[in-house]
Design a protein around this motif. Structure first.
Motif, PDB file in Angstrom:
ATOM      1  N   GLU A  99       1.187  -1.286  -0.113  1.00  0.00           N
ATOM      2  CA  GLU A  99      -0.264  -0.223   0.271  1.00  0.00           C
ATOM      3  C   GLU A  99       0.686   1.222  -0.264  1.00  0.00           C
ATOM      4  N   GLU A 100       2.172   1.277   0.366  1.00  0.00           N
ATOM      5  CA  GLU A 100       2.544   2.187   0.371  1.00  0.00           C
ATOM      6  C   GLU A 100       3.562   2.232  -0.869  1.00  0.00           C
ATOM      7  N   THR A 101       3.573   1.199  -2.070  1.00  0.00           N
ATOM      8  CA  THR A 101       4.414   2.173  -3.088  1.00  0.00           C
ATOM      9  C   THR A 101       3.507   1.529  -4.186  1.00  0.00           C
ATOM     10  N   ARG A 102       2.143   1.308  -3.951  1.00  0.00           N
ATOM     11  CA  ARG A 102       1.089   1.363  -5.360  1.00  0.00           C
ATOM     12  C   ARG A 102       1.227   2.882  -6.088  1.00  0.00           C
ATOM     13  N   HIS A 103       0.868   3.447  -4.774  1.00  0.00           N
ATOM     14  CA  HIS A 103       0.491   4.924  -5.481  1.00  0.00           C
ATOM     15  C   HIS A 103       1.560   5.942  -4.477  1.00  0.00           C
ATOM     16  N   ARG A 120      21.947   8.031 -12.904  1.00  0.00           N
ATOM     17  CA  ARG A 120      22.731   7.569 -11.570  1.00  0.00           C
ATOM     18  C   ARG A 120      22.048   6.020 -12.049  1.00  0.00           C
ATOM     19  N   PRO A 121      22.956   4.977 -12.037  1.00  0.00           N
ATOM     20  CA  PRO A 121      22.962   3.885 -11.172  1.00  0.00           C
ATOM     21  C   PRO A 121      21.033   3.900 -10.012  1.00  0.00           C
ATOM     22  N   ILE A 122      20.359   2.899 -10.499  1.00  0.00           N
ATOM     23  CA  ILE A 122      18.909   2.552  -9.041  1.00  0.00           C
ATOM     24  C   ILE A 122      18.968   1.669  -8.996  1.00  0.00           C
ATOM     25  N   ILE A 123      18.515   1.300  -8.029  1.00  0.00           N
ATOM     26  CA  ILE A 123      18.407   0.062  -6.734  1.00  0.00           C
ATOM     27  C   ILE A 123      16.994  -0.080  -6.772  1.00  0.00           C
ATOM     28  N   SER A 124      16.524  -1.357  -6.712  1.00  0.00           N
ATOM     29  CA  SER A 124      14.408  -0.589  -6.296  1.00  0.00           C
ATOM     30  C   SER A 124      14.773  -2.331  -5.326  1.00  0.00           C
ATOM     31  N   LEU A 125      14.421  -2.243  -4.320  1.00  0.00           N
ATOM     32  CA  LEU A 125      14.477  -3.382  -3.093  1.00  0.00           C
ATOM     33  C   LEU A 125      13.312  -3.328  -2.927  1.00  0.00           C
ATOM     34  N   CYS A 126      12.897  -5.274  -2.908  1.00  0.00           N
ATOM     35  CA  CYS A 126      11.385  -5.245  -2.704  1.00  0.00           C
ATOM     36  C   CYS A 126      10.284  -4.933  -3.753  1.00  0.00           C
ATOM     37  N   SER A 127       9.418  -4.063  -2.586  1.00  0.00           N
ATOM     38  CA  SER A 127       8.272  -3.975  -3.760  1.00  0.00           C
ATOM     39  C   SER A 127       8.174  -2.162  -4.362  1.00  0.00           C
ATOM     40  N   ALA A 128       9.970  -2.224  -4.108  1.00  0.00           N
ATOM     41  CA  ALA A 128       9.970  -0.099  -4.703  1.00  0.00           C
ATOM     42  C   ALA A 128      10.222  -0.828  -6.009  1.00  0.00           C
ATOM     43  N   SER A 129      10.314  -2.212  -6.638  1.00  0.00           N
ATOM     44  CA  SER A 129      10.052  -1.734  -8.295  1.00  0.00           C
ATOM     45  C   SER A 129       8.247  -1.551  -8.459  1.00  0.00           C
ATOM     46  N   PHE A 130       8.141  -1.364  -8.526  1.00  0.00           N
ATOM     47  CA  PHE A 130       6.884  -0.528  -8.473  1.00  0.00           C
ATOM     48  C   PHE A 130       6.679   1.012  -8.524  1.00  0.00           C
ATOM     49  N   VAL A 131       7.789   1.202  -7.838  1.00  0.00           N
ATOM     50  CA  VAL A 131       7.860   2.813  -7.700  1.00  0.00           C
ATOM     51  C   VAL A 131       8.186   2.919  -9.376  1.00  0.00           C
ATOM     52  N   LEU A 132       9.594   2.503  -9.569  1.00  0.00           N
ATOM     53  CA  LEU A 132      10.417   2.634 -11.005  1.00  0.00           C
ATOM     54  C   LEU A 132       9.316   2.823 -11.885  1.00  0.00           C
ATOM     55  N   ALA A 133       8.483   1.053 -11.579  1.00  0.00           N
ATOM     56  CA  ALA A 133       7.844   0.975 -12.654  1.00  0.00           C
ATOM     57  C   ALA A 133       6.610   2.374 -12.988  1.00  0.00           C
ATOM     58  N   LYS A 134       5.785   2.616 -11.949  1.00  0.00           N
ATOM     59  CA  LYS A 134       5.515   3.978 -12.597  1.00  0.00           C
ATOM     60  C   LYS A 134       5.738   5.019 -12.114  1.00  0.00           C
ATOM     61  N   ALA A 135       6.741   5.609 -12.357  1.00  0.00           N
ATOM     62  CA  ALA A 135       7.651   5.785 -13.163  1.00  0.00           C
ATOM     63  C   ALA A 135       8.458   6.344 -14.364  1.00  0.00           C
ATOM     64  N   GLY A 136       8.219   4.804 -15.080  1.00  0.00           N
ATOM     65  CA  GLY A 136       8.472   4.777 -16.569  1.00  0.00           C
ATOM     66  C   GLY A 136       9.936   3.892 -16.716  1.00  0.00           C
ATOM     67  N   LEU A 137      10.769   3.695 -15.832  1.00  0.00           N
ATOM     68  CA  LEU A 137      12.195   3.292 -15.736  1.00  0.00           C
ATOM     69  C   LEU A 137      12.396   1.480 -15.899  1.00  0.00           C
ATOM     70  N   LEU A 138      11.087   0.826 -16.058  1.00  0.00           N
ATOM     71  CA  LEU A 138      11.394   0.163 -16.134  1.00  0.00           C
ATOM     72  C   LEU A 138      10.680  -0.650 -17.418  1.00  0.00           C
ATOM     73  N   ASP A 139      10.116   0.115 -18.872  1.00  0.00           N
ATOM     74  CA  ASP A 139       9.517  -0.163 -19.768  1.00  0.00           C
ATOM     75  C   ASP A 139      10.565  -0.142 -20.787  1.00  0.00           C
ATOM     76  N   GLY A 140      10.417  -2.158 -20.849  1.00  0.00           N
ATOM     77  CA  GLY A 140      10.978  -2.695 -22.382  1.00  0.00           C
ATOM     78  C   GLY A 140      12.267  -2.751 -21.160  1.00  0.00           C
ATOM     79  N   ARG A 141      11.937  -2.994 -20.005  1.00  0.00           N
ATOM     80  CA  ARG A 141      13.025  -4.210 -19.210  1.00  0.00           C
ATOM     81  C   ARG A 141      12.636  -5.339 -18.711  1.00  0.00           C
ATOM     82  N   LYS A 142      14.042  -5.775 -18.305  1.00  0.00           N
ATOM     83  CA  LYS A 142      13.857  -6.875 -16.795  1.00  0.00           C
ATOM     84  C   LYS A 142      13.724  -6.700 -16.034  1.00  0.00           C
TER      85      LYS A 142
END
Length: 340
Positions: A99-103, A120-142
């Protein structure tokens, strides 16, 4: 900076560290991956076990500079304000409860986009991947996603290839770690920036003395760049196999089955760098490892890593890392002497 007894701080005396990580902790973050990553940095940070931040340094921040709590209830206050983020080699965003990373707040998304715009390299830990994806940084990536949240992640972000089997995925500086102890990830970045000795020191004491003979498959000595674009993937494989060769970009393009013009476009689109710059970055990374792990002469390292001569290598090394190869090696030796 001085210690409590008035003596100079060793990290200050020896110069800047090899690796700096800035943690941005989201409220209700999962404690285990953060502790696994920072404890690995702590063991790799000095020769002894006094937790001196010499080779590695880290700070804890929050996006609004206010205290947060881990998902287990542990309260955490930031150790510094959220500023000067470009001084870190990595920004590690730590998530946890969904609930802290969905929005996530727009200000945080904009900050992440600006950091990525600065490469700048960015690391997401646990559900922080939701935040990176929301920012569009994971589009087209694994991205490495925990199996318990993979289905929801795939529904929300269909442009991302979600992987549940890997302990982490490094896709050109966007690094996703689904959770756990994050020791594989820590070993990966410590080995890259501080050398094999420092990486093995952390492993030795975090894994009950089980020193690895060679890097695990999912944490190779060089970062596993993963791209959807086959031209870029083939070209990078060729570059890695020819770090010491005076090979032209025409040969790279021919190996990748394309033209030099299309190769240039593909690299800009996928890596945000021209192919020549990307190849030079790989060579500099290899040279830095050799400086850390061997006593070879700077000229020999320059030639082994594909530079025309030592002066050319020194100029680019200083531009990339802020110091000359000799200064980097001297600093490392000074730290060794300070630690006895």
């Amino acid at each position: 900076m001085n210690n409590n007894d008035g003596t100079p701080d060793k990290a200050t005396a020896a110069g800047k560290p090899d690796l700096r990580v800035g943690f941005i902790l989201l409220n209700q973050f999962t404690l285990i991956p953060v502790s696994g990553l920072v404890e690995s940095l702590r063991f790799a940070a000095d020769i002894s076990f006094r937790s001196q931040q010499i080779y590695c340094q880290w700070d804890f921040m929050t996006w609004d500079n206010l205290p947060v709590a881990a998902s287990c209830g542990l309260p955490v206050s930031p150790t510094c304000a959220l500023n000067n983020l470009l001084s870190y080699d990595y920004i590690a965003l730590a998530g946890g409860m969904l609930e802290e990373t969905r929005h996530p707040p727009d200000a945080l998304l904009q900050l992440l986009q600006e950091l990525r715009g600065q490469n700048r390299p960015i690391i997401s830990l646990c559900s922080a991947s939701f935040v990176l994806a929301k920012a569009g940084l994971l589009d087209g990536r694994k991205a490495a996603i925990h199996f318990t949240i993979r289905d929801e992640f795939m529904q929300r972000f269909p442009k991302v290839t979600a992987i549940a089997e890997d302990s982490f995925v490094d896709d050109d500086g966007i690094i996703t770690c689904p959770g756990g102890l994050a020791i594989d990830l820590a070993t990966h970045i410590i080995r890259k920036h501080c050398g094999e000795i420092r990486a093995q020191k952390a492993l030795k004491y975090l894994l009950e003395g089980a020193v690895l003979e060679k890097p695990p498959l999912h944490a190779p000595q060089t970062p596993p760049h993963v791209y959807q674009n086959q031209i870029v993937s083939k070209a990078i494989a060729f570059m890695r196999d020819n770090l010491s060769a005076a090979t032209s970009l025409t040969a790279v393009a021919e190996y990748a089955g394309t033209s030099t013009r299309q190769l240039h476009r593909a690299f800009l689109s996928n890596t945000h760098l021209p192919p020549a710059h990307y190849w030079r970055k790989l060579r500099l990374e290899q040279a830095r490892k050799k400086l850390a792990d061997s006593s070879a002469h700077v000229t020999s390292i320059a030639l082994e890593c594909g530079f025309a001569d030592a002066s050319h290598f020194i100029a680019w090394f200083r531009k990339q890392y802020g110091e000359t190869p000799a200064a980097y090696r001297k600093r490392r030796h000074a730290v060794e002497r300070l630690n006895g």
